[in-house]
Design an enzyme around this catalytic site. Sequence first.
Site, PDB file in Angstrom:
ATOM      1  N   LYS A  58      -3.354  -2.082  16.802  1.00  0.00           N
ATOM      2  CA  LYS A  58      -4.117  -1.157  15.952  1.00  0.00           C
ATOM      3  C   LYS A  58      -5.199  -0.439  16.773  1.00  0.00           C
ATOM      4  O   LYS A  58      -5.487   0.735  16.524  1.00  0.00           O
ATOM      5  CB  LYS A  58      -4.742  -1.899  14.760  1.00  0.00           C
ATOM      6  CG  LYS A  58      -3.716  -2.465  13.762  1.00  0.00           C
ATOM      7  CD  LYS A  58      -2.957  -1.389  12.989  1.00  0.00           C
ATOM      8  CE  LYS A  58      -2.193  -1.963  11.797  1.00  0.00           C
ATOM      9  NZ  LYS A  58      -1.396  -0.965  11.071  1.00  0.00           N
TER      10      LYS A  58
ATOM     11  N   TYR B  25      -2.239  -8.194  17.103  1.00  0.00           N
ATOM     12  CA  TYR B  25      -2.178  -7.213  16.000  1.00  0.00           C
ATOM     13  C   TYR B  25      -3.325  -6.215  16.172  1.00  0.00           C
ATOM     14  O   TYR B  25      -3.119  -4.999  16.103  1.00  0.00           O
ATOM     15  CB  TYR B  25      -2.286  -7.958  14.669  1.00  0.00           C
ATOM     16  CG  TYR B  25      -2.464  -7.089  13.444  1.00  0.00           C
ATOM     17  CD1 TYR B  25      -1.475  -6.203  13.034  1.00  0.00           C
ATOM     18  CD2 TYR B  25      -3.625  -7.183  12.672  1.00  0.00           C
ATOM     19  CE1 TYR B  25      -1.643  -5.422  11.893  1.00  0.00           C
ATOM     20  CE2 TYR B  25      -3.794  -6.415  11.525  1.00  0.00           C
ATOM     21  CZ  TYR B  25      -2.806  -5.531  11.139  1.00  0.00           C
ATOM     22  OH  TYR B  25      -2.963  -4.772  10.007  1.00  0.00           O
TER      23      TYR B  25
ATOM     24  N   THR C   1       9.885   6.553   3.223  1.00  0.00           N
ATOM     25  CA  THR C   1      10.896   5.814   3.974  1.00  0.00           C
ATOM     26  C   THR C   1      10.830   4.326   3.657  1.00  0.00           C
ATOM     27  O   THR C   1       9.761   3.775   3.376  1.00  0.00           O
ATOM     28  CB  THR C   1      10.739   5.994   5.507  1.00  0.00           C
ATOM     29  OG1 THR C   1       9.641   5.212   5.982  1.00  0.00           O
ATOM     30  CG2 THR C   1      10.555   7.452   5.872  1.00  0.00           C
TER      31      THR C   1
ATOM     32  N   LEU D 282       0.822  -1.212   0.000  1.00  0.00           N
ATOM     33  CA  LEU D 282       0.000   0.000   0.000  1.00  0.00           C
ATOM     34  C   LEU D 282       0.857   1.265   0.000  1.00  0.00           C
ATOM     35  O   LEU D 282       0.523   2.256  -0.666  1.00  0.00           O
ATOM     36  CB  LEU D 282      -0.913  -0.026   1.244  1.00  0.00           C
ATOM     37  CG  LEU D 282      -2.012   1.011   1.332  1.00  0.00           C
ATOM     38  CD1 LEU D 282      -2.967   0.933   0.146  1.00  0.00           C
ATOM     39  CD2 LEU D 282      -2.796   0.842   2.640  1.00  0.00           C
TER      40      LEU D 282
ATOM     41  N   THR E 175      -1.718  -7.005  -1.223  1.00  0.00           N
ATOM     42  CA  THR E 175      -0.325  -6.564  -1.088  1.00  0.00           C
ATOM     43  C   THR E 175       0.465  -7.786  -0.631  1.00  0.00           C
ATOM     44  O   THR E 175      -0.028  -8.910  -0.681  1.00  0.00           O
ATOM     45  CB  THR E 175      -0.216  -5.464  -0.020  1.00  0.00           C
ATOM     46  OG1 THR E 175      -0.585  -6.042   1.237  1.00  0.00           O
ATOM     47  CG2 THR E 175      -1.141  -4.290  -0.336  1.00  0.00           C
TER      48      THR E 175
ATOM     49  N   SER F 260      -4.567   2.024  10.016  1.00  0.00           N
ATOM     50  CA  SER F 260      -4.918   1.045  11.039  1.00  0.00           C
ATOM     51  C   SER F 260      -5.292  -0.241  10.312  1.00  0.00           C
ATOM     52  O   SER F 260      -4.572  -0.693   9.419  1.00  0.00           O
ATOM     53  CB  SER F 260      -6.064   1.631  11.881  1.00  0.00           C
ATOM     54  OG  SER F 260      -6.617   0.692  12.753  1.00  0.00           O
TER      55      SER F 260
ATOM     56  N   ASN G 237       2.116   4.432   7.345  1.00  0.00           N
ATOM     57  CA  ASN G 237       1.629   3.267   6.600  1.00  0.00           C
ATOM     58  C   ASN G 237       2.293   1.959   7.038  1.00  0.00           C
ATOM     59  O   ASN G 237       1.633   0.932   7.157  1.00  0.00           O
ATOM     60  CB  ASN G 237       1.875   3.489   5.099  1.00  0.00           C
ATOM     61  CG  ASN G 237       1.822   2.195   4.325  1.00  0.00           C
ATOM     62  OD1 ASN G 237       0.751   1.630   4.104  1.00  0.00           O
ATOM     63  ND2 ASN G 237       2.990   1.681   3.938  1.00  0.00           N
TER      64      ASN G 237
END
Length: 279
Positions: A152, A148, A35, A17, A183, A134, A83
């Site tokens: 988030k 996880y 980055t 993404l 992805t 998120s 991201n």
Amino acid sequence: MNKRQRVWFITGISRGLGKALAQVVLAAGDAVIGTTRTGKADWTQDEPGLTLMPLELTDTEAIRKTVADAYALHDRLDVVLNNAGYGLLGAVEEASAEETAHAFAVNFQGPLAVMTAVLPFLRQQRSGHIVNVSSIAGLAPMAGSGLYAAAKFALEGVSEALAQEVAPLGIRITLVEPGAFRTEFLSSDSIRRSEDRIGDYDQTAGKNVDYLATIAGRQAGDPERGARAILAAVDAERPPLHLVLGSDALRRTREKLATLSAELEAWHQLSTSTDYPTF
Ligand SMILES: NC(=O)c1ccc[n+]([C@@H]2O[C@H](COP(=O)([O-])OP(=O)(O)OC[C@H]3O[C@@H](n4cnc5c(N)ncnc54)[C@H](OP(=O)(O)O)[C@@H]3O)[C@@H](O)[C@H]2O)c1
């Protein structure tokens, strides 16, 4: 730099993404400081408007320096997009302390460090938009994604409170909650599975983890369409605090709201029974 160009800071543009976002934003004519962990990315040869910087999200000291360097480049940052992240799968009881700490470091403490590093600049500007990626797991978690989801949820909680704190200062906050996107998120280069296995969770967490493996490469969400949707939300006159992405995420959010609402109604008498009587 063209005066009307916005400057975006986007973490994790090596792939997925983040890469789609950087490409869509560059195509729209804005400047991107992106980055990656190595400071390199194979798709970025001679991309006009793009500056690459190295960033490992578990290194909070480096985050402060990188954000300062990014700001100094154009003397402004308009959109800051947290991201980068990864999923940790397994039952809650299966997650080790180390696995949990790392998932929180990357998915919560890293993005939080980016926010606290950039806020002094955005407050000074009296403008800026922080977009935190998120997950639907941060709104409506499934068995097998507990830790996880917890990281988030932490990002969601901080973002919702922060949105109220910075709105009077001209700074906007948006949480993006994607469903399953095609992805590398579910690939072995990204997703982590807790090492421990407890048979009692085979039919709950284990089943969901197995199911996710079957949809890898077939997820309904298109990262490029997702990136364009995020750009549209940022461009909106009144951007949303929550942007749910994907029909699966929308369905799960609606189910969560309906269940929560029904439970509130079913238990409202007990909920209100704890107030002191009014005279
Ligand atoms: N795809 C989905 O189905 C989905 C659903 C809900 C939410 N999300 C969220 O969407 C965001 C992007 O994920 P994606 O789908 O694009 O996954 P992806 O294809 O696996 O890409 C993940 C990106 O995050 C970077 N990253 C991971 N750990 C990092 C660390 N410790 N420090 C710095 N960068 C790190 C990766 O860099 P490297 O290339 O160096 O590993 C890569 O650029 C994540 O926050 C994820 O939680 C994705």
